[in-house]
Design an enzyme around this catalytic site. Sequence first.
Site, PDB file in Angstrom:
ATOM      1  N   SER A 171       0.843  -1.197   0.000  1.00  0.00           N
ATOM      2  CA  SER A 171       0.000   0.000   0.000  1.00  0.00           C
ATOM      3  C   SER A 171       0.879   1.248   0.000  1.00  0.00           C
ATOM      4  O   SER A 171       1.661   1.460  -0.918  1.00  0.00           O
ATOM      5  CB  SER A 171      -0.953  -0.031   1.203  1.00  0.00           C
ATOM      6  OG  SER A 171      -1.835   1.056   1.187  1.00  0.00           O
ATOM      7  N   THR A 172       0.781   2.076   1.032  1.00  0.00           N
ATOM      8  CA  THR A 172       1.535   3.333   1.075  1.00  0.00           C
ATOM      9  C   THR A 172       3.036   3.075   0.991  1.00  0.00           C
ATOM     10  O   THR A 172       3.580   2.263   1.734  1.00  0.00           O
ATOM     11  CB  THR A 172       1.214   4.098   2.370  1.00  0.00           C
ATOM     12  OG1 THR A 172      -0.193   4.293   2.444  1.00  0.00           O
ATOM     13  CG2 THR A 172       1.911   5.440   2.403  1.00  0.00           C
ATOM     14  N   HIS A 198      -2.833  -1.126  -3.115  1.00  0.00           N
ATOM     15  CA  HIS A 198      -3.941  -0.203  -2.872  1.00  0.00           C
ATOM     16  C   HIS A 198      -3.733   1.041  -3.730  1.00  0.00           C
ATOM     17  O   HIS A 198      -2.815   1.819  -3.490  1.00  0.00           O
ATOM     18  CB  HIS A 198      -3.997   0.198  -1.397  1.00  0.00           C
ATOM     19  CG  HIS A 198      -4.373  -0.934  -0.486  1.00  0.00           C
ATOM     20  ND1 HIS A 198      -4.120  -0.906   0.853  1.00  0.00           N
ATOM     21  CD2 HIS A 198      -4.990  -2.123  -0.720  1.00  0.00           C
ATOM     22  CE1 HIS A 198      -4.564  -2.025   1.419  1.00  0.00           C
ATOM     23  NE2 HIS A 198      -5.091  -2.772   0.481  1.00  0.00           N
ATOM     24  N   MET A 291      -0.287   1.204   5.161  1.00  0.00           N
ATOM     25  CA  MET A 291      -1.071   1.539   6.344  1.00  0.00           C
ATOM     26  C   MET A 291      -2.085   0.433   6.647  1.00  0.00           C
ATOM     27  O   MET A 291      -2.523  -0.280   5.758  1.00  0.00           O
ATOM     28  CB  MET A 291      -1.856   2.836   6.117  1.00  0.00           C
ATOM     29  CG  MET A 291      -1.010   4.068   5.965  1.00  0.00           C
ATOM     30  SD  MET A 291      -2.035   5.562   6.000  1.00  0.00           S
ATOM     31  CE  MET A 291      -3.127   5.292   4.615  1.00  0.00           C
ATOM     32  N   ASP A 294      -4.698  -4.674   6.370  1.00  0.00           N
ATOM     33  CA  ASP A 294      -5.151  -5.520   5.270  1.00  0.00           C
ATOM     34  C   ASP A 294      -4.030  -6.486   4.890  1.00  0.00           C
ATOM     35  O   ASP A 294      -2.888  -6.078   4.693  1.00  0.00           O
ATOM     36  CB  ASP A 294      -5.540  -4.651   4.063  1.00  0.00           C
ATOM     37  CG  ASP A 294      -6.163  -5.461   2.935  1.00  0.00           C
ATOM     38  OD1 ASP A 294      -6.828  -6.472   3.241  1.00  0.00           O
ATOM     39  OD2 ASP A 294      -5.994  -5.081   1.763  1.00  0.00           O
TER      40      ASP A 294
END
Length: 360
Positions: A171-172, A198, A291, A294
């Site tokens: 993600s991030t 993401h 973050m 998940d």
Amino acid sequence: MSEKVRVLVVDDSALMRKLIPQILERDSSIEVVGTAMDGAFGLKKIEELKPQVITLDLEMPRMDGMETLRQITRRHRLPVIVVSAHSTDGASATFKALALGAFDFVAKPRDAASAHMEAIADDLIGKIKAASMMQVMPAQPAGLLEPLRSANKVANRPKKEPTKVVAIGISTGGPNALQYLLSELPGNFPGSIVVVQHMPEGFTEMFARRLNECCAIDVKEAQSGDLLIAGRALICPGNRHIKVRRMPMGNIAVLSDDPRVNGHRPSVDVLFRSVATEFSTRAVGVLMTGMGDDGAYGLGLLKSAGALTIAQSEDSCVVYGMPKAAIERGYATRIVPLDMMANTLSIQCSPQRVVRTVEV
């Protein structure tokens, strides 16, 4: 009571300079300390207002967002969240900004009226809070932020069955980290890779194309029915889930529009659960920078199914949330820094190791 996160909004649109503060100030832990209509004004206000996080439009007059970002990363080292146009040009500029050191991005709704801005509110607030906790950027491998380089592709790559299926959740901080990881893999990498990053709808196709340009393996945005073949990575499209399925004529990826899981579509847990069910010991699960949590539950399912499970090390993550959640629950078999990830995957997917594992 802890101090509020101080945010500066830099955007040439008067509407956005009004709407973004309205969104942010609904969260009591955030304070918008000022706005600026272009990069030149923004740099002055950084000196005056001492913000902790900056939101930045890339399309501005006088000093555009890209030059502003260069100045911020060079002179102030503050985390910047790009507020990107939802277009092909906007996606291209966004990935360049991430390569220059932007912390993350959110995509402006195509209709940036007040009601439509609600769609990005939680995402923007969450990313600002995560950015505010960054003291310094993590140590990154040499070459991580270098310009894209052309890769030597395997000509007429045969559609070989992979030794293992590698499922990656990220993600991030993901675009740069994933670029580094995939570009380090050899063109004859024997595994098949499926990635959930993401990312908003409309950005993943260009992301996959950029990765394909700089990687010796093939990289593409996934479509339902794509074969899981050796030497190829499939990137899940934004706003879709991806699963894998074993079929008599070959193993494939399947996309769906099922409801969000953990607030995400795509969700890492959806992919990991599917890979655990279909491939068990012939799978590798990798949870990288990002973050939230998940993927943590799904990594546990992979571990229970006999798969190797890997979490990225804290010192090499932009945000340690997703790997940390899995590690704390005991779901990660190994903790691997980013600069060792490609070598680890190559060893784990080598035909010799797979044969030895089967024999044991």
